[in-house]
Scaffold this active site. Structure first.
Site, mmCIF file in Angstrom:
data_model
loop_
_atom_site.group_PDB
_atom_site.id
_atom_site.type_symbol
_atom_site.label_atom_id
_atom_site.label_comp_id
_atom_site.label_asym_id
_atom_site.label_seq_id
_atom_site.Cartn_x
_atom_site.Cartn_y
_atom_site.Cartn_z
ATOM 1 N N LYS A 56 0.838 -1.202 0.000
ATOM 2 C CA LYS A 56 0.000 0.000 0.000
ATOM 3 C C LYS A 56 0.877 1.258 0.000
ATOM 4 O O LYS A 56 0.599 2.223 -0.708
ATOM 5 C CB LYS A 56 -0.962 -0.042 1.198
ATOM 6 C CG LYS A 56 -2.043 -1.116 1.018
ATOM 7 C CD LYS A 56 -2.787 -1.478 2.297
ATOM 8 C CE LYS A 56 -3.722 -2.672 2.045
ATOM 9 N NZ LYS A 56 -4.365 -3.188 3.262
ATOM 10 N N GLN A 100 -4.104 -1.642 9.722
ATOM 11 C CA GLN A 100 -4.095 -2.966 9.099
ATOM 12 C C GLN A 100 -4.777 -4.006 9.994
ATOM 13 O O GLN A 100 -4.445 -4.135 11.168
ATOM 14 C CB GLN A 100 -2.643 -3.386 8.777
ATOM 15 C CG GLN A 100 -2.534 -4.695 8.037
ATOM 16 C CD GLN A 100 -3.174 -4.688 6.647
ATOM 17 O OE1 GLN A 100 -3.038 -3.734 5.896
ATOM 18 N NE2 GLN A 100 -3.880 -5.754 6.305
ATOM 19 N N ASP A 123 -10.201 3.580 4.198
ATOM 20 C CA ASP A 123 -10.272 2.123 4.056
ATOM 21 C C ASP A 123 -11.684 1.626 4.403
ATOM 22 O O ASP A 123 -11.953 0.430 4.362
ATOM 23 C CB ASP A 123 -9.225 1.472 4.978
ATOM 24 C CG ASP A 123 -8.880 0.049 4.566
ATOM 25 O OD1 ASP A 123 -8.988 -0.264 3.368
ATOM 26 O OD2 ASP A 123 -8.514 -0.755 5.441
#
Ligand code: NAP
Length: 288
Positions: A56, A100, A123
């Site tokens: 990413k 994450q 996200d």
């Protein structure tokens, strides 16, 4: 007719070219050479998570953005992680925050996801963002299902009125996927570990999304002819959650594994960060 390959890798590349131009324009418009930042938080030493975060960060730099990568030790507490998120929420140069998944067990992941400011939730992990998206209001969608929706639209896959079956109901994938398909007017069935007669339910799918996390769990002979098959899984040996190879000759379209859903997840995360930066400086473009 041969099936359409829903080529996420190729489309992600196209998207990156568009995003590179938008980031350059942002810098020009603000007169600020400092690029927008996506902050990534990795807690612990899970090698797969470390690889995803690295990928990413690399994608950020490819489009001219910066990535601020924060690595916290395995023993981090919820309080410490919340404090880190607060700091990033308050940092005006950070336009997107990615925590994450998964975090170590002692951490309240939901509380930490929900601490991310809505405008930086690129996200799509907050409860508020999920609720807004489900209600048809603006919010950044969870990156993997939002990437799948982009891919389906790119290839002109008709969704309205069709039977969609999503196998999996995780907060980051199955659930938001189902809500996005519903938002696009599909008739949606969500399956999970307590679903009875799974093969029969899967057989109804005109659009099938496999998000189970088990290699080739969904069998080729459960899938009807002419289906659109989307496989979110990726496992060692290059297989996904769906037994894909035998079914390819008789489906209408499918995502290859790898090269389907994975690249779209990253491209969508980056696209949503660019959009957040554009919004933050008041230059959001129309028609997106
Ligand atoms: P997850 O959190 O483990 O969720 C798996 C889901 O599958 C759960 O809802 C579970 O049901 C369901 N399930 C498990 N066993 C089942 C069974 N026997 N029958 C029916 N349903 C069953 O996984 P996830 O994070 O959503 O990920 C799913 C897949 O997508 C994985 O292969 C993962 O690697 C992949 N993924 C890919 C990306 C990407 O960027 N490409 C991103 C995220 C995930 P219950 O809720 O009842 O337990």
């Amino acid at each position: 007719m041969p099936p359409t390959i829903l080529d996420g890798k190729a489309y992600a590349k196209e998207l990156e070219a568009e995003l590179t131009a938008r980031v350059a324009k942002l810098k020009e418009q603000t007169g600020n050479p400092e690029p927008p930042i996506l902050a990534t938080i990795l807690v612990g030493a899970d090698p797969a998570s470390a690889t995803y975060v690295k990928m990413k960060g690399n994608a950020c730099r490819r489009v001219g953005m910066e990535s601020l990568s924060i690595a916290l030790p395995e023993e981090t507490t919820t309080t410490q992680l919340l404090a880190q998120i607060d700091e990033l929420n308050a940092n005006p140069r950070v336009h997107g925050i990615l925590l994450q998944h998964p975090v170590p067990k002692q951490i309240d992941e939901r509380a930490c996801f929900d601490r991310i400011a809505l405008e930086k939730d690129v996200d799509g992990v907050t409860s508020l963002g999920f609720g807004r998206m489900s209600m048809g209001e603006h919010a950044y969608g969870s990156a993997t299902p939002a990437g799948i929706m982009r891919l389906l639209r790119r290839y002109g896959i008709e969704i309205a009125g069709r039977e969609a079956v999503v196998v999996g109901r995780s907060p980051i994938l199955g659930k938001p996927m189902a809500m996005m398909l519903l938002g696009a007017n599909a008739t949606v069935t969500i399956c999970h570990s307590r679903t009875k007669n799974l093969p029969e339910v899967v057989r109804r799918a005109e659009i099938l999304v496999g998000a189970v996390g088990k290699p080739e769990f969904i069998k080729a002979n459960w899938i009807r002819d002419g289906a659109v098959v989307v496989d979110a899984g990726y496992h060692p040996g290059g297989v996904g959650d769906i037994e894909l190879a035998p079914v390819i000759p008789r489906v209408a379209a499918y995502t290859p594994v790898p090269g389907g859903v994975g690249p779209m997840t990253i491209a969508t995360l980056i696209a949503q960060t660019v959009e957040a930066a554009e919004k933050a400086i008041g230059t959001i473009r129309k028609n997106r």
